[in-house]
Design a protein around this motif. Structure first.
Motif, PDB file in Angstrom:
ATOM      1  N   ASP A 242       0.825  -1.215   0.000  1.00  0.00           N
ATOM      2  CA  ASP A 242       0.000   0.000   0.000  1.00  0.00           C
ATOM      3  C   ASP A 242       0.856   1.261   0.000  1.00  0.00           C
ATOM      4  O   ASP A 242       0.546   2.232  -0.699  1.00  0.00           O
ATOM      5  N   SER A 243       1.942   1.252   0.779  1.00  0.00           N
ATOM      6  CA  SER A 243       2.797   2.443   0.832  1.00  0.00           C
ATOM      7  C   SER A 243       3.504   2.662  -0.503  1.00  0.00           C
ATOM      8  O   SER A 243       3.618   3.798  -0.978  1.00  0.00           O
ATOM      9  N   TRP A 244       3.987   1.587  -1.140  1.00  0.00           N
ATOM     10  CA  TRP A 244       4.652   1.735  -2.428  1.00  0.00           C
ATOM     11  C   TRP A 244       3.676   2.131  -3.521  1.00  0.00           C
ATOM     12  O   TRP A 244       4.004   2.897  -4.422  1.00  0.00           O
ATOM     13  N   LYS A 245       2.455   1.607  -3.456  1.00  0.00           N
ATOM     14  CA  LYS A 245       1.451   1.977  -4.453  1.00  0.00           C
ATOM     15  C   LYS A 245       1.163   3.482  -4.354  1.00  0.00           C
ATOM     16  O   LYS A 245       1.108   4.180  -5.366  1.00  0.00           O
ATOM     17  N   LYS A 246       0.987   3.978  -3.145  1.00  0.00           N
ATOM     18  CA  LYS A 246       0.753   5.414  -2.957  1.00  0.00           C
ATOM     19  C   LYS A 246       1.962   6.217  -3.441  1.00  0.00           C
ATOM     20  O   LYS A 246       1.820   7.218  -4.138  1.00  0.00           O
ATOM     21  N   TYR A 247       3.154   5.742  -3.093  1.00  0.00           N
ATOM     22  CA  TYR A 247       4.364   6.454  -3.481  1.00  0.00           C
ATOM     23  C   TYR A 247       4.488   6.520  -5.005  1.00  0.00           C
ATOM     24  O   TYR A 247       4.761   7.577  -5.570  1.00  0.00           O
TER      25      TYR A 247
ATOM     26  N   ASN B  16       2.111   6.252  -7.245  1.00  0.00           N
ATOM     27  CA  ASN B  16       1.077   7.138  -7.777  1.00  0.00           C
ATOM     28  C   ASN B  16       1.472   8.602  -7.604  1.00  0.00           C
ATOM     29  O   ASN B  16       1.254   9.420  -8.498  1.00  0.00           O
ATOM     30  N   ASP B  17       2.070   8.927  -6.459  1.00  0.00           N
ATOM     31  CA  ASP B  17       2.546  10.295  -6.235  1.00  0.00           C
ATOM     32  C   ASP B  17       3.683  10.653  -7.199  1.00  0.00           C
ATOM     33  O   ASP B  17       3.731  11.765  -7.727  1.00  0.00           O
TER      34      ASP B  17
ATOM     35  N   TYR C  65       3.609  17.148  -3.419  1.00  0.00           N
ATOM     36  CA  TYR C  65       4.113  15.788  -3.544  1.00  0.00           C
ATOM     37  C   TYR C  65       5.207  15.496  -2.526  1.00  0.00           C
ATOM     38  O   TYR C  65       6.244  14.935  -2.859  1.00  0.00           O
TER      39      TYR C  65
ATOM     40  N   ASP D  60       7.168  13.459   0.063  1.00  0.00           N
ATOM     41  CA  ASP D  60       7.345  12.007   0.124  1.00  0.00           C
ATOM     42  C   ASP D  60       6.542  11.400   1.258  1.00  0.00           C
ATOM     43  O   ASP D  60       6.304  12.023   2.287  1.00  0.00           O
ATOM     44  N   THR D  61       6.154  10.167   1.035  1.00  0.00           N
ATOM     45  CA  THR D  61       5.390   9.453   2.050  1.00  0.00           C
ATOM     46  C   THR D  61       6.303   9.078   3.210  1.00  0.00           C
ATOM     47  O   THR D  61       7.509   8.917   3.048  1.00  0.00           O
TER      48      THR D  61
END
Length: 153
Positions: free
Chosen positions: A95-100, A102-103, A140, A142-143
């Motif tokens: 989930d964290s990589w998917k969000k990253y 997408n960002d 944007y 970073d997460t």
């Protein structure tokens, strides 16, 4: 520097006196120069280079989409993560990589568009362009990292 001036500097150095240096330069601006953020008549730019750079950055979005697709494919068979800590950790990481990603994709699109528009409209003052770039940085950010955190487990 003329030869006799060089000889004078060497003589001053040998005597231990302080050395003075003169630089060949333009006289200091007397107030009629380019205002801060304004255009300089000496500045040369190529609009095509800006547009090409923008297209290149925007094109990275496709590569990020491929990486995201590969990530999705690798996650497909995970199923229910209840009762399995490693599966839950994998899901959290996914989930964290998917969000990253997408960002990153959004950032590539936004920055690419900004570079392309700069190529088309180079009359923007530097401060305006800096404000737009700072806006991208804020949007944007970073997460937060999740790898290695216990997550209460």
């Amino acid at each position: 520097m003329a030869w006799d001036e060089w000889e004078q500097l060497k003589a001053e150095a040998a005597e231990g006196r302080s050395l003075s240096m003169r630089l060949n330069q333009l006289p200091a601006d007397q107030g009629g120069g380019t205002p801060p953020g304004g255009a300089s008549e000496d500045l040369k730019t190529d609009k095509r280079a800006w547009v090409k750079a923008g297209e290149g950055v925007s094109g990275l979005k496709g590569d990020v989409a491929k990486a995201l697709s590969t990530l999705d494919g690798g996650q497909a068979g995970l199923g229910d993560t209840a009762g399995c800590q490693s599966a839950a950790a994998q899901k959290e990481l996914y989930d964290s990589w998917k969000k990253y990603l997408n960002d990153v994709s959004g950032r590539c699109e936004a920055l690419g568009g900004l570079l392309q528009s700069s190529g088309h409209d180079l009359s923007k003052p530097d401060q305006t362009l800096l404000g737009e770039l700072n806006g991208l940085t804020a949007k944007y950010a970073d997460t937060a990292p999740v790898g290695g955190q216990s997550g209460g487990r």
